[in-house]
Design an enzyme around this catalytic site. Structure first.
Site, mmCIF file in Angstrom:
data_model
loop_
_atom_site.group_PDB
_atom_site.id
_atom_site.type_symbol
_atom_site.label_atom_id
_atom_site.label_comp_id
_atom_site.label_asym_id
_atom_site.label_seq_id
_atom_site.Cartn_x
_atom_site.Cartn_y
_atom_site.Cartn_z
ATOM 1 N N ASP A 168 4.757 6.455 8.652
ATOM 2 C CA ASP A 168 4.004 5.577 7.764
ATOM 3 C C ASP A 168 4.885 4.377 7.424
ATOM 4 O OD1 ASP A 168 2.413 4.461 5.854
ATOM 5 O OD2 ASP A 168 2.350 6.200 4.537
ATOM 6 N N GLU A 202 6.472 15.327 0.443
ATOM 7 C CA GLU A 202 6.340 13.878 0.253
ATOM 8 C C GLU A 202 6.040 13.730 -1.234
ATOM 9 O OE1 GLU A 202 3.899 10.109 2.128
ATOM 10 O OE2 GLU A 202 2.768 11.901 1.685
ATOM 11 N N ASP A 239 -15.118 19.140 16.795
ATOM 12 C CA ASP A 239 -15.128 18.353 15.575
ATOM 13 C C ASP A 239 -16.570 18.006 15.180
ATOM 14 O OD1 ASP A 239 -12.390 18.453 15.723
ATOM 15 O OD2 ASP A 239 -12.147 16.392 16.440
ATOM 16 N N ASP A 286 -5.395 22.085 16.171
ATOM 17 C CA ASP A 286 -6.406 21.153 16.674
ATOM 18 C C ASP A 286 -6.638 21.357 18.175
ATOM 19 O OD1 ASP A 286 -7.683 18.323 15.543
ATOM 20 O OD2 ASP A 286 -7.534 18.466 17.723
ATOM 21 N N GLU A 295 -6.760 21.287 12.432
ATOM 22 C CA GLU A 295 -7.956 20.599 12.926
ATOM 23 C C GLU A 295 -8.324 19.374 12.095
ATOM 24 O OE1 GLU A 295 -9.921 20.157 15.242
ATOM 25 O OE2 GLU A 295 -9.930 21.908 16.555
ATOM 26 N N THR A 296 -8.587 18.299 12.803
ATOM 27 C CA THR A 296 -9.012 17.061 12.169
ATOM 28 C C THR A 296 -10.025 16.388 13.086
ATOM 29 O OG1 THR A 296 -8.145 15.099 11.010
ATOM 30 C CG2 THR A 296 -7.245 15.566 13.205
ATOM 31 N N ASN A 313 -10.949 14.117 15.527
ATOM 32 C CA ASN A 313 -10.344 13.197 16.496
ATOM 33 C C ASN A 313 -10.984 13.309 17.875
ATOM 34 O OD1 ASN A 313 -9.302 15.685 17.165
ATOM 35 N ND2 ASN A 313 -7.208 15.200 16.562
ATOM 36 N N ASP A 345 2.120 16.668 2.752
ATOM 37 C CA ASP A 345 1.629 15.310 2.546
ATOM 38 C C ASP A 345 1.201 15.117 1.085
ATOM 39 O OD1 ASP A 345 0.592 12.745 3.706
ATOM 40 O OD2 ASP A 345 -1.299 13.557 2.961
HETATM 41 CA CA LIG Z 1 -10.043 17.917 16.281
#
Ligand SMILES: [Ca+2]
Ligand SMILES: [Ca+2]
Ligand SMILES: [Ca+2]
Ligand SMILES: [Ca+2]
Length: 762
Positions: free
Chosen positions: A518, A443, A148, A279, A249-250, A252, A395
């Site tokens: 959420d 959503e 990341d 991820d 992937e984010t 984190n 989303d």
């Molecule tokens: Ca990541």
């Protein structure tokens, strides 16, 4: 926006019309050829004037081993390199790569070196270009990222920024790199072909699913591998589809930097850095190729248990985020797409100087741009075809119905070229009766403009039915303060024909949920009068969160809280549509009234697999209600119920009743003073093992006596469950064959305040 039937028919005709190209026809990305003699890199930029490929032998800490100037053909920049050449350069192992790009706001200068300002004109020009060669850019089509942007050992996010203070910082050595995958042989098993109408969805976080599970080898907890070890248990619970919170992937890698604080944490993961890469943090095998293989291995484990894998995808904004400051147009993160072609990949304000934002968390992805849409379609196809997923939850999906690239936002489902309709055209939804295809779940809202679109999505789309959630919550928790009619309740229980029948969709396009990741858990929905997000670790601190929860603590009576939760689960399992549970709700998971734990990578937010007696009883109830739903096709109609007798047995397919046994008419349905409603389904019209099914729901606070209707010729009514406290225990739902006789037509059944009764005729 109201549309006429004629317009709907016209759009229906248009939907099949656009002749879209094949999936990723330009082979964007980086790939070895069949014999691994060459590797080819291709990346899109319509605005760049020069792009250089940088190749590294390690993910961080070393300078590039080689760089290549790429060739531009109509915006497709490419270079092909023999692997023998790469070996001679010290690049015989894993290939790590990134791009540096020049364009109108920063033209190429032959004397430029890493970290210099040579050539710089502006951080952003009048066309919205944000080129900066000091920032190493990740390939939007990279199949894995090395790490990341910030990590345990590199916490300085400023190196990626533009603007006067940061623009000359070279990010190359620390920046995430794409990884050229060499391929693998891991299979994804056999995909389930189950019709969406027959699914029971379980929403879960891949890490949270097993981090607390002591039955799993410690090293596997929190990983794809760990999740694969839960497949059998989830099959035993009865769920048929697992819907993972984002796995693309984010940022984190820093969540554990301070293991007892939320500072900088991004637990849910709704800030996507790359749309192809699973991820890496969620992989037990973190070596190059490991996340990809292990994700597929997990998919196979679920498929082997008959469970679909749905993934939550975030194509409305990206992890590059928005402006650092609302008063500064120069300082933005440049991770990849923004530095390659900002106005192609992002929606901008009309002056092209800022992001356009309908998400509240960063600039809109430019979903109406063909190139940006290509990336959506190509990455979705990759997850379907290579990683083996069965469907997606999108989303803030209203952003994908946007008809406007820059300077405005307008949702229009009739626009055949919006991303929603293009996805349906290129990734065909699963047929109504099941088969191959993807399940597309929206959503159906975002922030601002006409983005609230519950019931407003085009053909092919199922939706999280926010109306179902709101009506059930209000009927249960807001008696006396919100006027909910039995007519509203009946409409939601029967599949929301007002939302999905008006446009040719079906009950199963309604994803019926009461809770989601959420918001409150099911337990907290009935135990908390308001959110408490400011509490200390591990239950907080989280900012934000909804204030309009329609929650109530049932007067603080624990037995009533459990009863309310039983009603919630029972109603979902007895409603037409597709029920969705949140992982943990099957056993009364609580996070102490935190309704927005997006940043809470903590033991309190991970699922707990130990059970109190109450939790164990509740899990047995949930499991039995899921089993009842799965055993009774009459509860899973392919079409909206009809109110006539279709098979000559003198019983209407569906009839609604007042407590006195009379037919509920419009006067009864529309009077907000009525709180009890019952219905009978003719099982014989669905090939159901029960000749008829009767449900009575009493949302009133005191007991109501229901006079039972005709059960059919030579039949009597038998109780499957009564959600009232008197029946609470490990066997509150009778096993098939052990249902309890209660009598025939005109029998009076006293149902407790806020209770639900389920009978079958036999
Ligand atoms: Ca990541
Ligand atoms: Ca942390
Ligand atoms: Ca509609
Ligand atoms: Ca009938």
């Amino acid at each position: 926006m109201q549309r006429t039937l004629l317009a709907a028919l016209i759009t229906g005709a248009l939907l099949g019309a656009p002749a879209w190209a094949a999936i990723n026809p330009n082979a964007l990305g980086a790939a070895y050829d069949a014999t691994k003699a060459n590797v080819t890199f291709k990346v899109y930029s319509g605005k760049a004037t020069r792009i250089e490929l940088y190749l590294y032998s390690t993910a961080t800490g070393t300078a590039e081993k080689a760089k290549y100037v790429m060739t531009n053909m109509s915006g497709i920049w490419s270079v092909t390199i023999p692997t023998a050449t790469l070996s001679s350069l010290g690049l015989s192992g894993t290939l790590y790569y990134g791009y540096r790009a020049w364009g109108p706001n920063w033209p190429y200068n032959a004397s430029w070196t890493k970290g210099s300002s040579l050539g710089f004109l502006s951080d952003v020009d009048t066309a919205g270009n944000r080129f900066n060669p000091n920032k190493l850019l990740t390939d939007p089509y990279a199949l894995e990222l090395s790490h990341d942007p910030t990590t345990a050992t590199m916490t300085n996010g400023t190196i990626y920024a533009s603007g006067a203070t940061y623009r000359n910082i070279d990010s190359g050595s620390s920046a995430p790199k794409g990884i050229v995958l060499a391929g693998d042989t891991q299979t994804i098993g056999t995909k389930p072909t189950r019709a969406l109408k027959d699914d029971v969805v379980y929403e879960a976080h891949v890490r949270g699913l097993t981090m607390n599970d002591s039955s799993i080898t410690a090293a596997y907890r929190g990983t794809y591998k760990g999740a694969s070890l839960k497949a059998a248990a989830l099959a035993a619970l009865g769920v048929t589809a697992i819907e993972f919170l984002p796995v693309q992937e984010t940022q984190n890698d820093t969540n554990d930097n301070d293991p007892t604080s939320t500072t900088g944490d991004n637990y849910w993961g709704y800030m996507t850095l790359n749309y192809f890469a699973p991820d890496r943090r969620y992989a037990y095998d973190k070596t190059p190729g490991g996340p990809t293989r292990e994700f597929k291995e997990m998919v196979k484990a679920f498929h082997d248990n008959g469970i679909k894998v749905l993934v939550d995808v975030v194509y409305n904004h990206t992890g590059e985020g928005g402006a650092w400051s609302p008063t500064d147009t120069t300082t933005y993160n440049l991770y990849g797409m923004r530095g390659l072609d900002n106005p192609t990949y992002y929606s901008l304000t009309s002056d092209f100087q800022n992001s356009w934002d309908n998400t509240g968390v960063g600039g809109n992805y430019n979903t109406r741009n063909t190139v940006a849409q290509n990336l959506i379609v190509d990455s979705l196809a990759y997850w379907r075809d290579k990683l083996g997923v069965d469907g997606y939850r999108f989303d803030l999906a209203s952003v994908l119905g946007n008809t406007c690239q820059h300077g405005c936002y307008n949702f229009d489902k009739m626009d055949a070229g919006n991303a929603l309709n293009r996805i349906v055209a290129e990734l065909p939804p699963r047929p109504a009766a099941g088969g191959s295809g993807v399940d597309l779940i929206a959503e159906p809202w975002a922030i601002g403009g006409n983005s609230y679109q519950v019931g407003g999505f085009p053909s092919g789309w199922a939706e999280w039915n926010g109306g179902y959630r709101d009506v059930v919550r209000q009927a249960q928790n807001k008696l006396g303060s919100v006027a909910i009619t039995t007519g509203q309740m009946a409409t939601r229980f029967a599949g929301s024909s007002d939302l999905y029948g008006d446009d040719g969709r079906k009950p199963w396009h309604s994803i019926n949920f009461i809770t989601a990741h959420d918001g409150f858990t099911l337990k907290d929905l009935y135990s908390c009068n308001s959110k408490n997000n400011g509490q200390a670790w591990p239950y907080g601190v989280s900012d934000g969160g909804e204030d309009n929860n329609n929650s109530w603590d049932q007067g603080g009576i624990a037995a009533d809280q459990r009863k309310a939760a039983r009603n919630g689960v029972a109603l979902m399992m007895l409603s037409a549509g597709v029920p969705m549970l949140v992982g943990g709700d099957e056993a009364l998971r609580s996070i102490n009234c935190n309704n927005n734990p997006y940043n809470l990578d903590s033991s309190a937010n991970w699922l707990n697999w130990t059970r109190s007696t109450d939790q164990s009883n509740f899990e047995a109830f949930t499991k039995a209600m899921i089993a009842f739903r799965k055993a009774h096709p009459a509860l899973r109609p392919a079409n909206f119920y009809s109110s006539v007798d279709n098979n000559g047995n003198v019983m209407e397919q569906l009839r609604w009743f007042k407590p006195d046994g009379g037919v509920a008419d419009a006067t009864y349905f529309n009077d907000a003073n009525n709180h009890a409603i019952a219905w009978r389904i003719d099982g014989s019209e669905f090939g159901d093992s029960a000749s008829s099914i009767y449900v009575a729901h009493n949302a009133w606070s005191a007991q109501v006596n229901f006079t039972l209707p005709w059960p059919g010729a030579n039949k009597s009514w038998y109780r499957v469950t009564d959600t009232c406290t008197w029946a609470e225990g490990p066997a509150q739902v009778q096993a098939p064959g052990t249902e309890v006789a209660v009598g025939g037509e005109n029998t009076s059944y006293g149902l407790c305040g806020r209770g639900t009764l389920l009978l079958i005729a036999k």
